[in-house]
Design a protein around this motif. Structure first.
Motif, PDB file in Angstrom:
ATOM      1  N   MET A 178       0.817  -1.103  -0.177  1.00 49.08           N
ATOM      2  CA  MET A 178      -0.010   0.000  -0.028  1.00 49.08           C
ATOM      3  C   MET A 178       0.896   1.169  -0.052  1.00 49.08           C
ATOM      4  O   MET A 178       1.839   1.385   0.376  1.00 49.08           O
ATOM      5  N   ASP A 179       0.414   2.314  -0.581  1.00 47.89           N
ATOM      6  CA  ASP A 179       1.052   3.650  -0.843  1.00 47.89           C
ATOM      7  C   ASP A 179       0.705   4.184   0.678  1.00 47.89           C
ATOM      8  O   ASP A 179      -0.057   4.091   1.453  1.00 47.89           O
ATOM      9  N   VAL A 180       1.491   5.275   0.740  1.00 47.28           N
ATOM     10  CA  VAL A 180       1.601   6.192   2.112  1.00 47.28           C
ATOM     11  C   VAL A 180       0.223   6.788   2.325  1.00 47.28           C
ATOM     12  O   VAL A 180      -0.435   6.769   3.713  1.00 47.28           O
ATOM     13  N   ALA A 181      -0.509   7.245   1.356  1.00 46.22           N
ATOM     14  CA  ALA A 181      -1.830   7.974   1.280  1.00 46.22           C
ATOM     15  C   ALA A 181      -2.967   6.903   1.817  1.00 46.22           C
ATOM     16  O   ALA A 181      -3.706   7.101   2.994  1.00 46.22           O
ATOM     17  N   THR A 182      -2.690   5.512   1.322  1.00 45.05           N
ATOM     18  CA  THR A 182      -3.705   4.638   1.567  1.00 45.05           C
ATOM     19  C   THR A 182      -3.512   4.124   2.988  1.00 45.05           C
ATOM     20  O   THR A 182      -4.399   3.988   3.715  1.00 45.05           O
ATOM     21  N   THR A 183      -2.353   4.068   3.546  1.00 49.34           N
ATOM     22  CA  THR A 183      -1.898   3.761   4.744  1.00 49.34           C
ATOM     23  C   THR A 183      -2.415   4.580   5.950  1.00 49.34           C
ATOM     24  O   THR A 183      -2.871   4.333   6.791  1.00 49.34           O
ATOM     25  N   ALA A 184      -2.214   5.920   5.734  1.00 49.85           N
ATOM     26  CA  ALA A 184      -2.650   7.095   6.556  1.00 49.85           C
ATOM     27  C   ALA A 184      -4.257   6.942   6.595  1.00 49.85           C
ATOM     28  O   ALA A 184      -4.850   7.284   7.728  1.00 49.85           O
ATOM     29  N   SER A 185      -4.836   6.948   5.527  1.00 45.71           N
ATOM     30  CA  SER A 185      -6.451   6.612   5.763  1.00 45.71           C
ATOM     31  C   SER A 185      -6.750   5.432   6.442  1.00 45.71           C
ATOM     32  O   SER A 185      -7.717   5.572   7.396  1.00 45.71           O
ATOM     33  N   ILE A 186      -6.126   4.256   6.305  1.00 42.26           N
ATOM     34  CA  ILE A 186      -6.609   3.339   7.280  1.00 42.26           C
ATOM     35  C   ILE A 186      -6.281   3.728   8.781  1.00 42.26           C
ATOM     36  O   ILE A 186      -7.198   3.163   9.863  1.00 42.26           O
ATOM     37  N   VAL A 187      -5.040   4.268   8.852  1.00 40.56           N
ATOM     38  CA  VAL A 187      -4.601   4.554  10.295  1.00 40.56           C
ATOM     39  C   VAL A 187      -5.907   5.570  10.928  1.00 40.56           C
ATOM     40  O   VAL A 187      -6.394   5.530  11.923  1.00 40.56           O
ATOM     41  N   LYS A 188      -6.453   6.641  10.177  1.00 40.71           N
ATOM     42  CA  LYS A 188      -7.295   7.135  10.383  1.00 40.71           C
ATOM     43  C   LYS A 188      -8.413   6.710  10.747  1.00 40.71           C
ATOM     44  O   LYS A 188      -9.280   6.881  11.798  1.00 40.71           O
TER      45      LYS A 188
END
Length: 415
Positions: A160-170
């Motif tokens: 997964m790219d950075v933006a997708t990972t950050a979205s999951i974290v949110k």
């Protein structure tokens, strides 16, 4: 001088006492032949000493290949051997070379496993040990002592790219998670460079903390060469993070201790590669001894597997591992057991019944991320299960009460 005692489970076709003497000599002052420098005075001061031998059963076949000759019987025993602290001082790599070095290769043994280590209090007191441990980790997460800490792993493990990972974290933060970590396979991937991932995730965590007052702990995998680990560590500190993950078997004892000695972040010790060290019943090291070494190095959290896990380890072994983490070693030297591997809410009941503790970081990757109601439902289901387990409920009653847990049972409980 104080002495450190190691306890071994051995198998040998020779007389057990003779094999033990060879081990003691090989791992201290002796070698395969008597040398002029090995005086009685030297042996008295630096020689290893056999403290106890407990004979067990004999078998017809060796546990692992060993002697070049065949024998009718292979004798098993528990053997305790001690060394003076003068031999290695407070140098952990030399200590491990002594307790776990060439002794595995000695011809006289067809099986050998380090089961436990007894450290005198004076020896333990020379190490800082975990800077955070159980209480400090709870404080950083803001989780009360009456509840286990609930965590997850970013899945898919890599890709997964950075933006997708950050979205999951949110999403996970809004679901009420306490802890999130990189998978051990994720370091600095082509589409998820370490620095960019830290920046994006910590921005989400800080925003959530400002709004709610809860700062979720994220364990970024800093495992790398030592200089790169230091830079990765600095990046987490700079962005206000609270935890770094290290693959302790991959990185090595000295590198882990150097990172732990900094003391600014809680250190999440991932034991990937553990089966290579432990899976054979007569080769390697038992977890009870293993976790003591990493406690001395300063690891705050360490993996112990889980009940009904997806790997090979038996439930009884997992329970013993959890208990060993909670056994006192030295003042302030507690280490947080991290329960993981194929976990979902259904195992909470048996985990609590067998351990009677909530001093756990209970980790579910697929059990949260693949929940029918998404990660939010996964977090809720595990928290529901743990509260029910503490209250003495069973799975059926819990499923009747809570929709999210019932959905977990439907998806994960069939097998």
């Amino acid at each position: 001088m104080d002495r450190i005692t190691a306890h071994y489970f051995i198998e040998t076709p020779y007389q057990v006492a003779k094999a033990a003497m060879i081990l003691a000599g090989e791992q201290s002052s002796g070698t395969f032949v008597e040398t002029p420098g090995e005086t009685p005075a030297l042996k008295q001061r630096f020689g290893a000493r056999i403290e106890n031998i407990e004979l067990l059963e004999s078998v017809n076949q060796p546990a692992i290949p060993g002697p070049k000759l065949s024998f009718d019987k292979y004798h098993r025993a528990l053997v305790s051997i001690s060394w003076s602290v003068e031999n290695f001082g407070y140098n952990l790599p030399v200590l491990i070379s002594t307790l776990q070095g060439n002794l595995y290769e000695i011809t006289q043994f067809t099986g050998l496993k380090l089961m436990d280590i007894d450290f005198p209090a004076s020896y333990v007191s020379n190490f800082q040990g975990p800077r955070f441990g159980i209480k400090g980790t709870r404080n950083l997460m803001g989780v009360a002592s009456v509840s286990p800490m609930i965590g997850t792993i970013i899945k898919p493990s890599i890709g997964m790219d950075v933006a997708t990972t950050a979205s999951i974290v949110k999403t996970l933060l809004e679901a009420g998670i306490d802890f999130i970590k990189d998978d051990e396979l994720m370091g600095s991937a082509a589409n998820s460079p370490f620095d960019q991932r830290v920046d994006a995730i910590m921005k989400v965590i800080r925003t959530h903390a400002d709004r709610t007052g809860k700062k979720v702990m994220y364990a970024f995998n800093i495992s790398a060469e030592v200089d790169a680990m230091q830079r990765n560590y600095d990046k987490i500190v700079e962005q206000g993070g609270t935890c770094a993950m290290v693959s302790i078997n991959s990185v090595g004892l000295a590198a882990v201790k150097k990172i732990c000695d900094r003391g600014e972040l809680a250190i999440h010790g991932h034991r990937n590669g553990w089966g290579m060290l432990n899976r054979h019943p007569l080769l390697g090291i038992e977890f009870k001894a293993y976790q003591k070494i990493w406690r001395l190095a300063g690891v705050d959290q360490i993996h112990v597997n889980g009940i009904k896990n997806k790997f090979w380890e038996a439930d009884e072994s997992v329970v013993r591992s959890i208990a060993s983490c909670l056994d006192p070693l030295g003042k302030g030297m507690d280490v947080l057991p991290v329960v993981s591997s194929g976990q979902w809410g259904g195992q909470a009941f048996e985990t609590y019944q067998k351990t009677k503790t909530t001093d756990l970081l209970y980790m579910a990757g697929g059990g949260i991320m693949a929940h029918p109601a998404g990660p939010t439902g996964g977090v809720r289901a595990i928290k529901q299960a743990w509260q029910a387990a503490i209250d003495g409920w069973d799975i059926q009653r819990t499923a009747e009460k809570y929709t999210e847990f019932a959905q977990s049972v439907e998806k994960f409980g069939k097998g």
